[in-house]
Design a protein around this motif. Structure first.
Motif, PDB file in Angstrom:
ATOM      1  N   HIS A 150      12.848  22.872  83.753  1.00 56.05           N
ATOM      2  CA  HIS A 150      14.198  22.358  83.552  1.00 56.05           C
ATOM      3  C   HIS A 150      15.264  23.337  84.044  1.00 56.05           C
ATOM      4  CE1 HIS A 150      13.369  18.651  81.179  1.00 56.05           C
ATOM      5  NE2 HIS A 150      12.215  19.261  81.033  1.00 56.05           N
ATOM      6  N   ILE A 151      14.842  24.362  84.776  1.00 52.78           N
ATOM      7  CA  ILE A 151      15.796  25.238  85.468  1.00 52.78           C
ATOM      8  C   ILE A 151      16.157  24.563  86.783  1.00 52.78           C
ATOM      9  CG2 ILE A 151      16.181  27.516  86.452  1.00 52.78           C
ATOM     10  CD1 ILE A 151      13.973  28.572  84.590  1.00 52.78           C
ATOM     11  N   PRO A 152      17.392  24.120  86.965  1.00 53.92           N
ATOM     12  CA  PRO A 152      17.734  23.323  88.149  1.00 53.92           C
ATOM     13  C   PRO A 152      17.646  24.091  89.454  1.00 53.92           C
ATOM     14  CG  PRO A 152      19.703  23.821  86.862  1.00 53.92           C
ATOM     15  CD  PRO A 152      18.531  24.265  86.047  1.00 53.92           C
ATOM     16  N   ASP A 153      17.944  25.406  89.448  1.00 54.22           N
ATOM     17  CA  ASP A 153      17.977  26.177  90.693  1.00 54.22           C
ATOM     18  C   ASP A 153      16.646  26.832  91.030  1.00 54.22           C
ATOM     19  OD1 ASP A 153      20.652  25.543  90.866  1.00 54.22           O
ATOM     20  OD2 ASP A 153      21.313  27.365  89.847  1.00 54.22           O
ATOM     21  N   LEU A 154      15.601  26.540  90.265  1.00 48.56           N
ATOM     22  CA  LEU A 154      14.314  27.192  90.461  1.00 48.56           C
ATOM     23  C   LEU A 154      13.594  26.622  91.672  1.00 48.56           C
ATOM     24  CD1 LEU A 154      12.322  29.246  89.125  1.00 48.56           C
ATOM     25  CD2 LEU A 154      11.255  27.283  88.028  1.00 48.56           C
ATOM     26  N   LEU A 155      12.966  27.510  92.453  1.00 49.86           N
ATOM     27  CA  LEU A 155      12.121  27.100  93.578  1.00 49.86           C
ATOM     28  C   LEU A 155      10.660  27.213  93.167  1.00 49.86           C
ATOM     29  CD1 LEU A 155      13.591  28.638  96.866  1.00 49.86           C
ATOM     30  CD2 LEU A 155      13.276  26.224  96.351  1.00 49.86           C
ATOM     31  N   ILE A 156       9.879  26.179  93.459  1.00 56.29           N
ATOM     32  CA  ILE A 156       8.447  26.221  93.158  1.00 56.29           C
ATOM     33  C   ILE A 156       7.698  27.013  94.219  1.00 56.29           C
ATOM     34  CG2 ILE A 156       6.395  24.837  92.684  1.00 56.29           C
ATOM     35  CD1 ILE A 156       8.604  24.537  90.609  1.00 56.29           C
ATOM     36  N   ASP A 157       7.976  26.715  95.494  1.00 56.50           N
ATOM     37  CA  ASP A 157       7.302  27.373  96.607  1.00 56.50           C
ATOM     38  C   ASP A 157       8.063  27.070  97.901  1.00 56.50           C
ATOM     39  OD1 ASP A 157       6.693  24.690  96.937  1.00 56.50           O
ATOM     40  OD2 ASP A 157       4.608  24.904  96.317  1.00 56.50           O
ATOM     41  N   SER A 158       7.515  27.497  99.025  1.00 54.22           N
ATOM     42  CA  SER A 158       8.156  27.252 100.327  1.00 54.22           C
ATOM     43  C   SER A 158       8.279  25.772 100.670  1.00 54.22           C
ATOM     44  CB  SER A 158       7.393  27.987 101.432  1.00 54.22           C
ATOM     45  OG  SER A 158       7.488  29.380 101.259  1.00 54.22           O
ATOM     46  N   PRO A 159       7.232  24.932 100.456  1.00 50.24           N
ATOM     47  CA  PRO A 159       7.393  23.497 100.719  1.00 50.24           C
ATOM     48  C   PRO A 159       8.550  22.874  99.939  1.00 50.24           C
ATOM     49  CG  PRO A 159       5.078  24.014 100.491  1.00 50.24           C
ATOM     50  CD  PRO A 159       5.831  25.266 100.151  1.00 50.24           C
ATOM     51  N   HIS A 160       8.806  23.368  98.733  1.00 47.97           N
ATOM     52  CA  HIS A 160       9.943  22.887  97.939  1.00 47.97           C
ATOM     53  C   HIS A 160      11.260  23.184  98.659  1.00 47.97           C
ATOM     54  CE1 HIS A 160      12.173  22.965  93.789  1.00 47.97           C
ATOM     55  NE2 HIS A 160      12.521  21.937  94.545  1.00 47.97           N
ATOM     56  N   LEU A 161      11.412  24.418  99.153  1.00 46.77           N
ATOM     57  CA  LEU A 161      12.625  24.783  99.887  1.00 46.77           C
ATOM     58  C   LEU A 161      12.764  23.956 101.159  1.00 46.77           C
ATOM     59  CD1 LEU A 161      15.093  26.591 100.305  1.00 46.77           C
ATOM     60  CD2 LEU A 161      13.584  28.301 101.348  1.00 46.77           C
ATOM     61  N   LEU A 162      11.665  23.738 101.878  1.00 46.37           N
ATOM     62  CA  LEU A 162      11.716  22.946 103.108  1.00 46.37           C
ATOM     63  C   LEU A 162      12.178  21.516 102.837  1.00 46.37           C
ATOM     64  CD1 LEU A 162       8.447  24.208 104.822  1.00 46.37           C
ATOM     65  CD2 LEU A 162      10.751  24.461 105.732  1.00 46.37           C
ATOM     66  N   LEU A 163      11.700  20.943 101.743  1.00 47.87           N
ATOM     67  CA  LEU A 163      12.125  19.588 101.374  1.00 47.87           C
ATOM     68  C   LEU A 163      13.623  19.535 101.091  1.00 47.87           C
ATOM     69  CD1 LEU A 163       9.275  18.268  99.058  1.00 47.87           C
ATOM     70  CD2 LEU A 163      10.115  17.160 101.119  1.00 47.87           C
ATOM     71  N   LEU A 164      14.113  20.532 100.363  1.00 50.39           N
ATOM     72  CA  LEU A 164      15.539  20.563 100.026  1.00 50.39           C
ATOM     73  C   LEU A 164      16.406  20.746 101.271  1.00 50.39           C
ATOM     74  CD1 LEU A 164      15.362  22.814  96.823  1.00 50.39           C
ATOM     75  CD2 LEU A 164      15.666  20.342  96.897  1.00 50.39           C
ATOM     76  N   LEU A 165      15.972  21.627 102.170  1.00 54.74           N
ATOM     77  CA  LEU A 165      16.736  21.855 103.398  1.00 54.74           C
ATOM     78  C   LEU A 165      16.686  20.654 104.329  1.00 54.74           C
ATOM     79  CD1 LEU A 165      15.783  25.574 104.220  1.00 54.74           C
ATOM     80  CD2 LEU A 165      17.881  24.728 103.153  1.00 54.74           C
ATOM     81  N   GLU A 166      15.570  19.961 104.311  1.00 59.00           N
ATOM     82  CA  GLU A 166      15.421  18.779 105.161  1.00 59.00           C
ATOM     83  C   GLU A 166      16.429  17.693 104.785  1.00 59.00           C
ATOM     84  OE1 GLU A 166      13.327  16.908 108.388  1.00 59.00           O
ATOM     85  OE2 GLU A 166      13.331  18.959 107.614  1.00 59.00           O
ATOM     86  N   HIS A 167      16.792  17.635 103.504  1.00 58.87           N
ATOM     87  CA  HIS A 167      17.705  16.593 103.019  1.00 58.87           C
ATOM     88  C   HIS A 167      19.103  17.151 102.728  1.00 58.87           C
ATOM     89  CE1 HIS A 167      13.743  14.822 102.348  1.00 58.87           C
ATOM     90  NE2 HIS A 167      14.338  13.657 102.411  1.00 58.87           N
ATOM     91  N   LEU A 168      19.396  18.328 103.298  1.00 54.48           N
ATOM     92  CA  LEU A 168      20.715  18.928 103.124  1.00 54.48           C
ATOM     93  C   LEU A 168      21.551  18.713 104.380  1.00 54.48           C
ATOM     94  CD1 LEU A 168      22.637  20.786 101.441  1.00 54.48           C
ATOM     95  CD2 LEU A 168      21.568  22.723 102.619  1.00 54.48           C
TER      96      LEU A 168
END
Length: 526
Positions: A150-168
């Protein structure tokens, strides 16, 4: 089965003993370096001097005695027995307390990837494998892991960051900078009472949204935190110390406690100029809009990263920056692209094809590594160059073209968008809480994280001559139960998921780390 899977040493015992003797007589210490940068061969005096330097920091550690340790362990045992009878009656926590215990073993991993003069600074590690609160820490971590989603700014791993950047999407008419920041020595700088307060505060705010793996309330959480953090004894060369500040790096719950504590402390780390912010434990990545910034960039970053006790180091760039294992690029139109980042200390070597490992594992390595390239590289030209480089590296490690060529053809036909689809339960659960629009884009549903596991793990030494060990083991169980007419147990066996794991193969590194104490004394006496 055990007789057929005996794994004989590939290195002659005589050579191992000679190597052990050489290391002991020349007073050498061999350890892995920090960030997996390689194996370090050091003078034992230099290695011990760095450890003593760290343990002499009285703001974090203080000298202790064996009497104090035993007295505190009796106090810990009495607390657990008392609490187990009423507050933790269902959990029966006294059963997870070891009979034989000892202080955490303290050692360091030299940071050879950073500049040093005579000897690199070491990352302090406390091996809590035999500590009295090991089981308590694991139990606490089970609850805190679920809470940390429930930490909104937490990253799970690199694929998580890639997904977020892909939709930014960034405004092409604005000016942005890419920023990476690091919390210096976060585990050691976190005050223990702040860790407890922040974990309880976060629990109070989010407990009603969570289905915990076991029933737990605020009072129970507070006691588990006390048991986990108030008995941080460690030992080096028969000298006992007590860590009175920070979290032991090696404690089972340390990552979860640090994540939640940092999340509460960095709640005010917000600004209208920050368009994107994510954190992976102590590493932060941001995209900042500097179009209307009235001060200089360093001045603004200094004021932004100002905190009472946490210290930050940061880097920024208008075009490219590295974060985790990615290079993140921003072009003139503010379009984000990514590629693979390789650390300067990385050896870039893969497991050799002649290594004594299962063939299915060796054959899967080029393919799984290729999937990582496709996932990380958003540009087709960069992807193709990286795949060619990857195949050449595997070829140098003995992988035949009969294996690499079909894998390369298979990788060329894969579309990147198919690789980016979130698959792990942890990632999907976090996205469902904070980025449900990404899940709906990929038509993914939220899984149940708390599901009973019917997995059974059996460890064997590896042998090339036996295949399908899991199926064979399950069949043997069933045949025995059918013979004994155990229909109920037969149904349970049918539902089992038998997993076969292979024990770590013998190596020079492993033998050196496990030098026999009697042999060491014998060599020194000679």
């Amino acid at each position: 089965m055990k007789r057929k899977t005996q794994n004989h040493n590939r290195i002659h015992e005589f050579l191992i003993k000679e190597l052990e003797t050489f290391v002991i007589r020349h007073k050498l210490t061999i350890k892995e370096s920090d960030k997996n940068a390689g194996i370090c061969v050091m003078k034992t005096t230099d290695y011990n001097a760095e450890i003593i330097r760290q343990l002499s920091d009285e703001t974090i550690y203080r000298p202790s005695t064996n009497s104090e340790y035993l007295m505190k362990m009796e106090e810990f045992t009495d607390k657990v027995r008392y609490l187990s009878n009423w507050l933790f009656k269902d959990l029966k926590i006294k059963r997870i307390m070891p009979i034989n215990h000892s202080p955490a073993k303290f050692y360091i991993l030299p940071k050879i990837h950073k500049k040093f003069v005579s000897f690199p600074v070491g990352r302090p590690i406390s091996s809590t494998k035999k500590s009295i609160n090991k089981g308590i820490a694991m139990l606490l971590d089970t609850a805190l892991q679920v809470l940390s989603f429930h930490i909104p700014d937490l990253l799970i791993d690199s694929p998580h960051l890639l997904l977020l950047l892909e939709h930014l999407e960034l405004d092409p008419n604005r000016k942005y900078i890419l920023v990476t920041a690091d919390i210096s020595a976060m585990y050691l700088e976190l005050p223990i009472h702040i860790c407890k307060q922040n974990c309880i505060k976060f629990f109070r705010e989010n407990a009603n949204k969570i289905n915990f793996p076991f029933p737990i309330n605020e009072a129970q959480l507070k006691i588990l935190l006390d048991l986990c953090l108030d008995y941080s004894f460690l030992e080096f060369e028969n000298n006992i110390h007590f860590q009175h500040k920070g979290i032991q790096m090696g404690n089972s719950a340390s990552v979860s406690i640090a994540n939640i504590t940092a999340a509460v402390e960095l709640e005010n780390l917000k600004s209208e100029f920050v368009k994107f912010l994510r954190r992976f434990i102590d590493d932060i990545f941001m995209i900042v809009d500097i179009t209307d910034l009235e001060t200089s960039i360093p001045e603004w970053l200094d004021s932004f990263f100002k905190h009472n006790f946490l210290k930050f180091t940061y880097e920024y760039s208008e075009r490219q920056i590295s974060f985790l294992d990615l290079n993140i690029n921003l072009d003139e139109n503010n379009k984000i692209s990514t590629s693979i980042y390789r650390k300067p200390m990385s050896k870039h070597e893969f497991l050799h094809f002649s290594s004594n490992h299962p063939k299915h594992l060796l054959k899967s390595l080029p393919y799984s590594s290729g999937l990582r390239v496709i996932r990380s590289c958003s540009d087709n030209e960069t992807k193709n160059k990286e795949l060619e480089l990857l195949m050449s590296k595997f070829s140098l490690r003995g992988y035949p073209n009969t294996i690499l060529k079909p894998i390369k053809q298979r990788l060329d036909s894969i579309i990147r968008s198919d690789i980016l689809i979130p698959k792990s339960k942890l990632l999907i659960h976090h996205l469902s809480l904070h980025n449900p629009e990404i899940l709906s884009h990929y038509n993914r549903t939220t899984p149940n994280l708390i599901t009973p596991s019917n997995g059974v793990y059996i460890v064997f030494p590896f042998c090339n001559n036996i295949h399908g060990m899991g199926k064979l083991t399950k069949t043997m169980f069933l045949q025995e139960l059918i013979y004994r007419n155990h229909n109920t147990l037969r149904k349970c066996i049918l539902d089992l998921n038998v997993n076969i794991a292979f024990s770590i193969p013998n190596s020079i590194n492993r033998f050196i780390h496990c030098v026999n104490a009697n042999h060491r004394k014998q060599v020194l006496n000679e």
